[in-house]
Design an enzyme around this catalytic site. Sequence first.
Site, mmCIF file in Angstrom:
data_model
loop_
_atom_site.group_PDB
_atom_site.id
_atom_site.type_symbol
_atom_site.label_atom_id
_atom_site.label_comp_id
_atom_site.label_asym_id
_atom_site.label_seq_id
_atom_site.Cartn_x
_atom_site.Cartn_y
_atom_site.Cartn_z
ATOM 1 N N TYR A 1 0.845 -1.192 0.000
ATOM 2 C CA TYR A 1 0.000 0.000 0.000
ATOM 3 C C TYR A 1 0.890 1.256 0.000
ATOM 4 C CZ TYR A 1 -3.304 3.442 1.787
ATOM 5 O OH TYR A 1 -4.068 4.551 1.952
ATOM 6 N N ASP B 1 0.383 -7.897 6.231
ATOM 7 C CA ASP B 1 -0.790 -7.048 6.040
ATOM 8 C C ASP B 1 -1.814 -7.906 5.288
ATOM 9 O OD1 ASP B 1 -2.725 -5.292 5.075
ATOM 10 O OD2 ASP B 1 -1.308 -3.643 4.801
HETATM 11 C C1 LIG Z 1 -5.954 0.952 2.946
HETATM 12 C C2 LIG Z 1 -4.806 0.088 3.274
HETATM 13 C C3 LIG Z 1 -3.961 0.380 4.351
HETATM 14 C C4 LIG Z 1 -4.119 1.637 5.185
HETATM 15 O O1 LIG Z 1 -5.270 1.610 5.940
HETATM 16 P P1 LIG Z 1 -6.095 2.932 6.380
HETATM 17 O O2 LIG Z 1 -7.243 2.353 7.111
HETATM 18 O O3 LIG Z 1 -6.470 3.649 5.112
HETATM 19 O O4 LIG Z 1 -5.178 3.732 7.241
HETATM 20 C C5 LIG Z 1 -2.944 -0.506 4.646
HETATM 21 N N1 LIG Z 1 -2.748 -1.621 3.904
HETATM 22 C C6 LIG Z 1 -3.530 -1.926 2.858
HETATM 23 C C7 LIG Z 1 -3.263 -3.181 2.091
HETATM 24 C C8 LIG Z 1 -4.582 -1.096 2.501
HETATM 25 O O5 LIG Z 1 -5.334 -1.392 1.443
#
Ligand SMILES: *Cc1c(COP(=O)(O)O)cnc(C)c1O
Length: 381
Positions: free
Chosen positions: A98, A170
């Site tokens: 991201y 993530d």
């Molecule tokens: C959107 C996203 C984030 C960040 O999250 P927020 O809630 O916008 O702070 C982190 N990792 C991935 C894969 C995302 O799609």
Amino acid sequence: MRFATTAIHAGQPPDPATGAIMTPVYLTSTFVQQAPGVHKGYDYARTNHPTRAALEKNVAALESAEHGLCFASGLAAETALIATLKSGDHVVCGRDVYGGTYRLFTKVFESFGVDFTFVNIHHLDELRKALKKSTRIVWLESPSNPLLTITDLAEASRLAHERGAKVVVDNTFATPYLQQPLALGADVVVHSTTKYLGGHSDVVGGAIATNDKNLYERLKFLQNAMGGVPGPLDCFLVLRGTKTLAVRMRQHCENARRIAAFLREHRDVKQVFYPGLPSHPGHETAKRQMRDFGGMISLELHGGTERNIAFTSKTKIFALAESLGGVESLVGHPITMTHASIPKEERQRGGLPDALVRLSVGLEDVEDLIEDLSHAIAATG
Ligand SMILES: *Cc1c(COP(=O)(O)O)cnc(C)c1O
């Protein structure tokens, strides 16, 4: 209990005071104490909060983890994780992550002396070569954003653990319904609950799940000390979202599978990135470590960047917007939108084409979605 049952019930017994089946939204900042320091587990709402506690138990259960913690956003969760490090510590991070993660690491934490190396982490020899004595964390997404690369999580964890580093996955794109990184060897899962867990594009939030007690205690301390907590209504909305996670993910996957097949056959389409396609280089690994392949697809039409950009504003159902994982379908152009903070050389090293278009396939009727894409392709032909 199995996943769909856990999602609906974990952390949410009926309210003992009233029998309310839905977890109450406790709009309170403080809690009355019987005597100084004597209370029912809640003293101040930044430190502990009952609606948040319900969500934290729920998210932990979804990831089959001992511990869960929730934050005001995905990036607030990531901030707490990197704040467990100190100056001189090293992080190996997947290059395809991201854009906001890249920005947080390079534009905020590098100036505190944390050292980051970005590699094409799905090529495990790149990970192996980047690991150093000072490496504390290996950070990755699988499927990654926006190229949908697949990293072998068990193998990446084994390599990291050999060198004493912890693995953070993530899991926003996969969700715990499709993939449980902790069971594959990862140490920590992080989520943007803004996406599939919330599922309805009405809340921003983040979460962490882990079985590592020491790390959990440090993160719990940081959650309170740094203060990036979600509000009670936000927690309620995510809790409502996770109840339907299993059924939504099944349909996201089904719709995405149909759309990926349609795009692959279309003669105006140059490339389709979807781990469910047998031609995807990570397909076999994805099959092993995921229940299904998710709702995200990236593509490139023939005809260059301009045509691809034009395409993103020709769809009528797919809305041109950042974010993903909601019931409605979205289309985006990563390099001008979600990934604008990644410099061009870095994008090129990761093989991210300027023309790339990303789809978040929603839950509309898939025939309507295919017609919409088909018309938009024709309109730019
Ligand atoms: C959107 C996203 C984030 C960040 O999250 P927020 O809630 O916008 O702070 C982190 N990792 C991935 C894969 C995302 O799609």
